[in-house]
Design a protein around this motif. Sequence first.
Motif, PDB file in Angstrom:
ATOM      1  N   GLY A   1       9.597   2.251 -39.128  1.00  0.00           N
ATOM      2  CA  GLY A   1      10.810   2.391 -39.913  1.00  0.00           C
ATOM      3  C   GLY A   1      10.598   1.947 -41.337  1.00  0.00           C
ATOM      4  O   GLY A   1       9.489   1.969 -41.858  1.00  0.00           O
TER       5      GLY A   1
ATOM      6  N   LYS B   1      12.056  -2.040 -32.004  1.00  0.00           N
ATOM      7  CA  LYS B   1      13.229  -1.711 -32.816  1.00  0.00           C
ATOM      8  C   LYS B   1      13.841  -2.929 -33.509  1.00  0.00           C
ATOM      9  O   LYS B   1      14.675  -2.782 -34.402  1.00  0.00           O
ATOM     10  CB  LYS B   1      14.291  -1.024 -31.949  1.00  0.00           C
TER      11      LYS B   1
ATOM     12  N   GLU C   1      14.733   0.303 -37.902  1.00  0.00           N
ATOM     13  CA  GLU C   1      15.004   1.668 -38.351  1.00  0.00           C
ATOM     14  C   GLU C   1      15.775   1.710 -39.662  1.00  0.00           C
ATOM     15  O   GLU C   1      15.577   2.610 -40.482  1.00  0.00           O
ATOM     16  CB  GLU C   1      15.752   2.427 -37.263  1.00  0.00           C
TER      17      GLU C   1
END
Length: 288
Positions: A158, A179, A196
């Motif tokens: 990301g 994440k 992200e």
Amino acid sequence: AVTLEDHRIVRIRDRISGQIRGQLPDAPDTWNASVDFSPDGKRLATLIHGGNDGQTTTAIRIWDMDDLQQVGQTFQYHLGIGSMRFNSNGRLILLLSPHGGWVAWDPASGQMKHGNLENPDQGQFFGLSVNNRFVAKTLSPFSKTLQVFDLETGVDQGVPLPVKGDWIQQYTAVSPDGKTVATGFRDDTTQLWDVETGQPIGLPLNAKGDMQFSPDGQYLVVGFQPITLWQVASQSPVATPLLPDAGFLGFTPDGAGLRVLVYRHESLWRLPRPPADLRDMARQTWRT
């Protein structure tokens, strides 16, 4: 089980009886820095240092645990390597240099897939997910940002994550799914980040020290002595019966418990599973 004796002799022992089942070939003028099992337990990696005249060399080999024979290629390096770890599927090994460089090495082909042990422009390694798949690193040695990198695909996950303040973070952990990143700072706070979007998740946690996500990503442990336990989704602390001098050793592989060191003995404390009432934590019992 594996024992490392005299810093260079690797012996395989029965976990129950302690009897020697075998020994890996020994070489003079060498010493083993570390060993690591593959996730399925069928292979063992050995990191061996050698050299003379002040020069250190490194060799990494993979051994089949059934017949104790070497499999795949030998990784040779002209400098020392700090540590190594298999990734989640056992196909790659993450090699870390003492100076922050790293590389993902494929022992089957003998090829280095991603990273560079010597290139200072690739940045420095700061954190690894509990499944050894995702790496958090700086974009350069002087960068004030972090990037999460997938060892298996070589793809950045990301946007860069900013580092708070004038000091680089002291501690970093990556969630098993890559994440979420937790970073600990010198002001004794810990911040969760969305990889992200690059945005902080909630307010900083009042916690300091080394940190690790649970295998399912639901919990974050911060510190060694004392330990603080946090629910990631709610960012709320979890009450535990742990004394301040209890040391954190790790999560169980299924993420259902904490392995802690209490009075020189390892104990297992079961975590509550949602939708368990967190107020019942004090009534949970120890297994030793």
